[in-house]
Scaffold this motif. Structure first.
Motif, PDB file in Angstrom:
ATOM      1  N   ALA A  98      -3.473   0.748  -5.877  1.00  0.00           N
ATOM      2  CA  ALA A  98      -3.984   0.799  -4.495  1.00  0.00           C
ATOM      3  C   ALA A  98      -3.473  -0.412  -3.720  1.00  0.00           C
ATOM      4  N   ILE A  99      -2.738  -0.144  -2.646  1.00  0.00           N
ATOM      5  CA  ILE A  99      -2.258  -1.226  -1.781  1.00  0.00           C
ATOM      6  C   ILE A  99      -3.230  -1.319  -0.616  1.00  0.00           C
ATOM      7  N   VAL A 100      -3.877  -2.474  -0.508  1.00  0.00           N
ATOM      8  CA  VAL A 100      -4.936  -2.636   0.503  1.00  0.00           C
ATOM      9  C   VAL A 100      -4.654  -3.863   1.357  1.00  0.00           C
ATOM     10  N   THR A 120       3.629  -7.923  -0.740  1.00  0.00           N
ATOM     11  CA  THR A 120       4.111  -8.033   0.636  1.00  0.00           C
ATOM     12  C   THR A 120       4.637  -6.677   1.082  1.00  0.00           C
ATOM     13  N   GLY A 121       4.180  -6.208   2.228  1.00  0.00           N
ATOM     14  CA  GLY A 121       4.653  -4.927   2.756  1.00  0.00           C
ATOM     15  C   GLY A 121       6.100  -5.026   3.211  1.00  0.00           C
ATOM     16  N   GLY A 122       6.865  -3.993   2.910  1.00  0.00           N
ATOM     17  CA  GLY A 122       8.284  -4.015   3.251  1.00  0.00           C
ATOM     18  C   GLY A 122       8.547  -3.909   4.738  1.00  0.00           C
ATOM     19  N   PHE A 123       7.616  -3.298   5.477  1.00  0.00           N
ATOM     20  CA  PHE A 123       7.852  -3.071   6.900  1.00  0.00           C
ATOM     21  C   PHE A 123       7.395  -4.260   7.733  1.00  0.00           C
ATOM     22  N   LEU A 124       6.126  -4.655   7.559  1.00  0.00           N
ATOM     23  CA  LEU A 124       5.595  -5.769   8.348  1.00  0.00           C
ATOM     24  C   LEU A 124       5.982  -7.132   7.761  1.00  0.00           C
ATOM     25  N   ARG A 125       6.412  -7.119   6.477  1.00  0.00           N
ATOM     26  CA  ARG A 125       6.743  -8.367   5.762  1.00  0.00           C
ATOM     27  C   ARG A 125       5.569  -9.336   5.765  1.00  0.00           C
ATOM     28  N   SER A 126       4.355  -8.786   5.753  1.00  0.00           N
ATOM     29  CA  SER A 126       3.186  -9.656   5.685  1.00  0.00           C
ATOM     30  C   SER A 126       2.401  -9.318   4.413  1.00  0.00           C
ATOM     31  N   GLY A 127       1.523 -10.255   4.032  1.00  0.00           N
ATOM     32  CA  GLY A 127       0.823 -10.126   2.760  1.00  0.00           C
ATOM     33  C   GLY A 127      -0.146  -8.956   2.724  1.00  0.00           C
ATOM     34  N   ASN A 128      -0.193  -8.288   1.575  1.00  0.00           N
ATOM     35  CA  ASN A 128      -1.276  -7.354   1.289  1.00  0.00           C
ATOM     36  C   ASN A 128      -1.607  -7.515  -0.195  1.00  0.00           C
ATOM     37  N   SER A 129      -2.479  -6.695  -0.701  1.00  0.00           N
ATOM     38  CA  SER A 129      -2.895  -6.835  -2.092  1.00  0.00           C
ATOM     39  C   SER A 129      -2.724  -5.516  -2.816  1.00  0.00           C
ATOM     40  N   GLU A 168       2.816  -1.861  18.329  1.00  0.00           N
ATOM     41  CA  GLU A 168       1.521  -1.541  17.707  1.00  0.00           C
ATOM     42  C   GLU A 168       1.768  -0.720  16.444  1.00  0.00           C
ATOM     43  N   VAL A 169       1.151  -1.149  15.333  1.00  0.00           N
ATOM     44  CA  VAL A 169       1.294  -0.408  14.080  1.00  0.00           C
ATOM     45  C   VAL A 169      -0.096  -0.138  13.502  1.00  0.00           C
ATOM     46  N   LEU A 170      -0.347   1.087  13.083  1.00  0.00           N
ATOM     47  CA  LEU A 170      -1.630   1.410  12.462  1.00  0.00           C
ATOM     48  C   LEU A 170      -1.485   1.231  10.949  1.00  0.00           C
ATOM     49  N   VAL A 171      -2.252   0.293  10.391  1.00  0.00           N
ATOM     50  CA  VAL A 171      -2.149  -0.002   8.956  1.00  0.00           C
ATOM     51  C   VAL A 171      -3.411   0.458   8.240  1.00  0.00           C
ATOM     52  N   GLY A 172      -3.220   1.060   7.083  1.00  0.00           N
ATOM     53  CA  GLY A 172      -4.353   1.399   6.204  1.00  0.00           C
ATOM     54  C   GLY A 172      -5.069   2.654   6.624  1.00  0.00           C
ATOM     55  N   GLY A 173      -6.241   2.818   6.071  1.00  0.00           N
ATOM     56  CA  GLY A 173      -7.048   2.171   5.051  1.00  0.00           C
ATOM     57  C   GLY A 173      -6.318   1.665   3.820  1.00  0.00           C
ATOM     58  N   ALA A 174      -5.928   2.527   2.885  1.00  0.00           N
ATOM     59  CA  ALA A 174      -5.274   2.085   1.663  1.00  0.00           C
ATOM     60  C   ALA A 174      -4.180   3.086   1.308  1.00  0.00           C
ATOM     61  N   THR A 175      -3.125   2.571   0.669  1.00  0.00           N
ATOM     62  CA  THR A 175      -2.089   3.456   0.139  1.00  0.00           C
ATOM     63  C   THR A 175      -2.320   3.545  -1.365  1.00  0.00           C
ATOM     64  N   VAL A 176      -2.555   4.759  -1.859  1.00  0.00           N
ATOM     65  CA  VAL A 176      -3.001   4.908  -3.244  1.00  0.00           C
ATOM     66  C   VAL A 176      -2.058   5.830  -4.029  1.00  0.00           C
ATOM     67  N   PHE A 177      -1.633   5.344  -5.182  1.00  0.00           N
ATOM     68  CA  PHE A 177      -0.856   6.163  -6.119  1.00  0.00           C
ATOM     69  C   PHE A 177      -1.728   6.381  -7.357  1.00  0.00           C
ATOM     70  N   ILE A 178      -1.702   7.603  -7.896  1.00  0.00           N
ATOM     71  CA  ILE A 178      -2.491   7.892  -9.107  1.00  0.00           C
ATOM     72  C   ILE A 178      -1.532   8.363 -10.199  1.00  0.00           C
TER      73      ILE A 178
HETATM   74  P1  2BA Z   1       4.144  -2.287   5.225  1.00  0.00           P
HETATM   75  O1  2BA Z   1       5.382  -1.765   4.588  1.00  0.00           O
HETATM   76  O2  2BA Z   1       4.163  -3.675   5.761  1.00  0.00           O
HETATM   77  O3  2BA Z   1       3.735  -1.252   6.365  1.00  0.00           O
HETATM   78  C1  2BA Z   1       2.671  -1.519   7.255  1.00  0.00           C
HETATM   79  C2  2BA Z   1       2.457  -0.346   8.199  1.00  0.00           C
HETATM   80  O4  2BA Z   1       3.611  -0.184   9.008  1.00  0.00           O
HETATM   81  C3  2BA Z   1       2.271   0.998   7.462  1.00  0.00           C
HETATM   82  O5  2BA Z   1       0.890   1.166   7.147  1.00  0.00           O
HETATM   83  C4  2BA Z   1       2.770   1.995   8.492  1.00  0.00           C
HETATM   84  O6  2BA Z   1       1.761   2.310   9.447  1.00  0.00           O
HETATM   85  C5  2BA Z   1       3.852   1.208   9.235  1.00  0.00           C
HETATM   86  N1  2BA Z   1       5.191   1.526   8.733  1.00  0.00           N
HETATM   87  C6  2BA Z   1       5.676   1.301   7.502  1.00  0.00           C
HETATM   88  N2  2BA Z   1       6.972   1.681   7.419  1.00  0.00           N
HETATM   89  C7  2BA Z   1       7.297   2.144   8.635  1.00  0.00           C
HETATM   90  C8  2BA Z   1       8.497   2.674   9.205  1.00  0.00           C
HETATM   91  N3  2BA Z   1       9.624   2.798   8.489  1.00  0.00           N
HETATM   92  N4  2BA Z   1       8.459   3.043  10.515  1.00  0.00           N
HETATM   93  C9  2BA Z   1       7.345   2.918  11.258  1.00  0.00           C
HETATM   94  N5  2BA Z   1       6.183   2.410  10.776  1.00  0.00           N
HETATM   95  C10 2BA Z   1       6.157   2.040   9.487  1.00  0.00           C
HETATM   96  P2  2BA Z   1       0.490   1.927   5.818  1.00  0.00           P
HETATM   97  O7  2BA Z   1       1.197   3.242   5.737  1.00  0.00           O
HETATM   98  O8  2BA Z   1      -1.003   1.954   5.772  1.00  0.00           O
HETATM   99  O9  2BA Z   1       1.042   1.047   4.604  1.00  0.00           O
HETATM  100  C11 2BA Z   1       0.450  -0.198   4.259  1.00  0.00           C
HETATM  101  C12 2BA Z   1       1.240  -0.840   3.152  1.00  0.00           C
HETATM  102  O10 2BA Z   1       1.214   0.018   1.989  1.00  0.00           O
HETATM  103  C13 2BA Z   1       2.721  -1.036   3.441  1.00  0.00           C
HETATM  104  O11 2BA Z   1       2.928  -2.225   4.163  1.00  0.00           O
HETATM  105  C14 2BA Z   1       3.329  -1.097   2.045  1.00  0.00           C
HETATM  106  O12 2BA Z   1       3.096  -2.378   1.464  1.00  0.00           O
HETATM  107  C15 2BA Z   1       2.474  -0.088   1.294  1.00  0.00           C
HETATM  108  N6  2BA Z   1       3.090   1.244   1.266  1.00  0.00           N
HETATM  109  C16 2BA Z   1       2.923   2.233   2.151  1.00  0.00           C
HETATM  110  N7  2BA Z   1       3.598   3.323   1.780  1.00  0.00           N
HETATM  111  C17 2BA Z   1       4.215   3.025   0.631  1.00  0.00           C
HETATM  112  C18 2BA Z   1       5.074   3.735  -0.269  1.00  0.00           C
HETATM  113  N8  2BA Z   1       5.459   5.028  -0.043  1.00  0.00           N
HETATM  114  N9  2BA Z   1       5.544   3.100  -1.371  1.00  0.00           N
HETATM  115  C19 2BA Z   1       5.167   1.827  -1.623  1.00  0.00           C
HETATM  116  N10 2BA Z   1       4.359   1.102  -0.827  1.00  0.00           N
HETATM  117  C20 2BA Z   1       3.892   1.684   0.287  1.00  0.00           C
END
Ligand code: 2BA
Length: 108
Positions: A6-8, A33-42, A89-99
């Motif tokens: 769970a990425i939260v 660290t999220g690949g898109f925002l490059r900011s910390g998550n857990s 503006e980016v909508l983040v979360g609740g959680a990204t979950v893999f099972i």
């Molecule tokens: P980030 O990669 O930093 O992404 C943060 C938020 O930015 C995402 O929220 C989504 O709303 C947006 N976003 C991400 N990639 C985008 C793109 N190419 N174009 C436009 N907007 C984009 P969430 O979807 O809630 O994801 C939160 C975090 O969960 C991500 O942080 C990443 O660390 C992880 N994550 C999400 N999907 C993933 C996946 N398929 N595989 C691995 N990790 C994932």
């Protein structure tokens, strides 16, 4: 047995961990660290018995909120031009979950 990955968001981590621990779940927390925002998550690794899977997912859902985040993206129009930051503006979360299915689980 299942492995929940769970990425939260960091803001949701403490209440989520408290709730999961209270309910008897065991977990490992990795700083990530999220690949898109490059900011910390857990990233939580949670090993659960199949009959507890739904309870665990519900607990994650109850504790992880979606948030609108304003981030600054750099744009460049032409090679050699200056980078211009613009807000997005980016909508983040609740959680990204893999099972995942767990083939074997051993504690020694
Ligand atoms: P980030 O990669 O930093 O992404 C943060 C938020 O930015 C995402 O929220 C989504 O709303 C947006 N976003 C991400 N990639 C985008 C793109 N190419 N174009 C436009 N907007 C984009 P969430 O979807 O809630 O994801 C939160 C975090 O969960 C991500 O942080 C990443 O660390 C992880 N994550 C999400 N999907 C993933 C996946 N398929 N595989 C691995 N990790 C994932």
């Amino acid at each position: 047995m299942k492995m929940i990955i769970a990425i939260v968001q960091d803001q949701d981590l403490n209440p989520l961990q408290e709730d999961l621990t209270e309910k008897g779940f065991r977990m490992t927390n990795l700083a990530s660290t999220g690949g898109f925002l490059r900011s910390g998550n857990s990233t939580l690794l949670i090993g659960v018995e199949e009959e507890k899977l739904e309870e665990c997912l519900k607990t994650i859902e109850d504790n992880c909120k979606s948030r609108e985040i304003t981030t600054s993206v750099l744009s460049v129009t032409m090679p050699g031009d200056a980078y211009i930051p613009f807000p997005m503006e980016v909508l983040v979360g609740g959680a990204t979950v893999f099972i995942l299915d767990v083939v074997d689980f051993v504690r020694m």
